[in-house]
Design a protein around this motif. Structure first.
Motif, short mmCIF file in Angstrom:
data_model
loop_
_atom_site.label_atom_id
_atom_site.label_comp_id
_atom_site.label_asym_id
_atom_site.label_seq_id
_atom_site.Cartn_x
_atom_site.Cartn_y
_atom_site.Cartn_z
N ARG A 251 0.83 -1.21 0.00
CA ARG A 251 0.00 0.00 0.00
C ARG A 251 0.86 1.26 0.00
O ARG A 251 0.54 2.24 -0.67
CB ARG A 251 -0.94 0.01 1.21
CG ARG A 251 -2.05 -1.00 1.16
CD ARG A 251 -2.98 -0.76 -0.02
NE ARG A 251 -3.76 0.45 0.13
CZ ARG A 251 -4.40 1.06 -0.88
NH1 ARG A 251 -4.31 0.57 -2.10
NH2 ARG A 251 -5.10 2.16 -0.67
N GLU B 248 2.01 1.86 -3.41
CA GLU B 248 0.91 2.39 -4.22
C GLU B 248 0.69 3.87 -3.94
O GLU B 248 0.39 4.65 -4.86
CB GLU B 248 -0.37 1.59 -3.96
CG GLU B 248 -0.31 0.17 -4.50
CD GLU B 248 -1.44 -0.71 -4.03
OE1 GLU B 248 -1.55 -1.85 -4.52
OE2 GLU B 248 -2.22 -0.27 -3.14
N LEU C 125 0.98 7.08 -6.49
CA LEU C 125 -0.08 8.07 -6.66
C LEU C 125 0.41 9.48 -6.36
O LEU C 125 0.04 10.45 -7.04
CB LEU C 125 -1.26 7.72 -5.75
CG LEU C 125 -2.48 8.63 -5.81
CD1 LEU C 125 -3.11 8.65 -7.20
CD2 LEU C 125 -3.51 8.19 -4.76
N GLU D 215 -7.57 1.28 2.48
CA GLU D 215 -8.36 0.82 1.34
C GLU D 215 -9.86 1.09 1.51
O GLU D 215 -10.69 0.19 1.38
CB GLU D 215 -8.13 -0.67 1.07
CG GLU D 215 -6.70 -1.01 0.69
CD GLU D 215 -6.52 -2.46 0.27
OE1 GLU D 215 -6.53 -2.72 -0.93
OE2 GLU D 215 -6.41 -3.31 1.18
N HIS E 266 -13.68 2.44 0.68
CA HIS E 266 -14.53 2.53 -0.51
C HIS E 266 -15.14 3.93 -0.63
O HIS E 266 -15.61 4.31 -1.71
CB HIS E 266 -15.63 1.49 -0.45
CG HIS E 266 -15.12 0.09 -0.35
ND1 HIS E 266 -14.40 -0.50 -1.36
CD2 HIS E 266 -15.21 -0.84 0.64
CE1 HIS E 266 -14.08 -1.73 -1.01
NE2 HIS E 266 -14.55 -1.97 0.20
N GLU F 291 -8.10 10.85 -9.93
CA GLU F 291 -7.36 9.59 -10.02
C GLU F 291 -7.83 8.60 -8.97
O GLU F 291 -7.97 7.40 -9.23
CB GLU F 291 -5.86 9.85 -9.87
CG GLU F 291 -5.22 10.61 -11.01
CD GLU F 291 -3.72 10.77 -10.83
OE1 GLU F 291 -3.07 9.79 -10.40
OE2 GLU F 291 -3.20 11.87 -11.09
N ILE F 292 -8.08 9.11 -7.76
CA ILE F 292 -8.54 8.24 -6.67
C ILE F 292 -9.90 7.66 -7.02
O ILE F 292 -10.15 6.47 -6.82
CB ILE F 292 -8.59 9.03 -5.35
CG1 ILE F 292 -7.16 9.37 -4.90
CG2 ILE F 292 -9.33 8.25 -4.27
CD1 ILE F 292 -7.11 10.43 -3.82
N SER G 103 -11.03 7.02 -9.91
CA SER G 103 -10.86 6.03 -10.98
C SER G 103 -10.44 4.67 -10.42
O SER G 103 -10.52 3.66 -11.12
CB SER G 103 -9.83 6.51 -12.00
OG SER G 103 -8.52 6.47 -11.48
N ASN G 104 -10.01 4.64 -9.16
CA ASN G 104 -9.63 3.39 -8.49
C ASN G 104 -10.76 2.86 -7.61
O ASN G 104 -10.52 2.20 -6.60
CB ASN G 104 -8.36 3.59 -7.66
CG ASN G 104 -7.14 3.82 -8.52
OD1 ASN G 104 -6.98 3.16 -9.55
ND2 ASN G 104 -6.28 4.74 -8.12
#
Length: 250
Positions: free
Chosen positions: A123, A126, A130, A162, A164, A189-190, A192-193
């Motif tokens: 994470r 990642e 980003l 993580e 939602h 961008e966030i 889109s994930n």
């Protein structure tokens, strides 16, 4: 045999007739309602004192809700302790005090990942992908970063769990126009994930430019709801912000 009637999708977040405030019998929110569907960016706007920050703080369990309900995927979280919010898939980034200034950037991220230690290194990698600036400053104390960089640390730390649904309170406050543009680009961008976003903002133009829908609060209730484009073009919304019939998009 008749065809089955499609059922409406359950909103990711549904706030219904919420009454909330810091002092008993002195409500800031007076029956506010909104929803966030999967994959949406939803902006909450309004003049000072409208109840914008109170709304997200009530969802986060930081302000007592006196009546109404708060549902995440159809399950009520009203009254849920703030530290249990992450277990519902919801993360909250406050406007101020959102980083541990004496800890390094990487230590801030590690705190955000404590709930899933086996995935922590993945994470963090990642988050550095980003937010590349954070990788360069990983050993630097967060308090030594610029306001925009600290905001990125705060968002990255929230994303470590993580979630939602990501809720942000005034992420552009005190930032330069260039940094505001970068922060809002990162929010796209966030999203889109597969992360839905509820965004409280004073910068109406910037928020409406990226959001799918927006709500305008006044006196503790939603006064307007619509797409970002429609609210930008609305003279009524412009009047609420500017005291004139000027459109926000002008």
């Amino acid at each position: 045999m008749s065809a089955a009637v499609p059922q409406p999708a359950v909103p990711h977040l549904a706030v219904t007739d919420l009454v909330a405030g810091y002092v008993p019998d002195v409500p800031i929110l007076r029956g506010a309602s909104l929803r966030v569907d999967d994959g949406e960016i939803v902006a909450v706007l309004g003049p000072n004192g409208a109840g914008k920050s109170t709304l997200v703080k009530a969802v986060a369990g930081l302000v007592p809700a006196r009546s109404g309900d708060i549902l995440v995927r159809g399950e009520s979280i009203r009254g849920l302790a703030t530290h249990k919010l992450v277990g519902t898939g919801v993360a909250y980034v406050p406007q101020v005090g959102n980083v541990f200034t004496r800890l390094s950037v990487e230590e801030n991220l590690e705190l955000g990942g404590l709930g899933a230690p086996a995935k922590m290194r993945q994470r963090i990698a990642e988050m550095y992908a980003l937010f590349p600036d954070l990788a360069r400053f990983r050993r630097l104390a967060a308090g030594r970063l610029s306001g925009g960089q600290r905001q990125m640390v705060a968002v990255a730390r929230a994303l470590m769990a993580e979630p939602h649904l990501l809720m942000l309170d005034e992420p552009s406050a005190g930032l330069s126009p260039k940094m505001v543009e970068l922060v809002f680009q990162k929010l796209l961008e966030i999203r889109s994930n597969a992360v839905s976003i509820l965004l409280v903002e004073q910068n109406a133009k910037a928020a409406l430019a990226i959001c799918d829908r927006g709500y305008v609060l006044a006196e503790g209730r939603e006064r307007f709801e619509g797409s970002g484009h429609d609210l930008l073009a609305s003279p009524e919304v412009g009047a609420l912000y500017l005291g004139s019939t000027t459109r926000l998009a002008s």
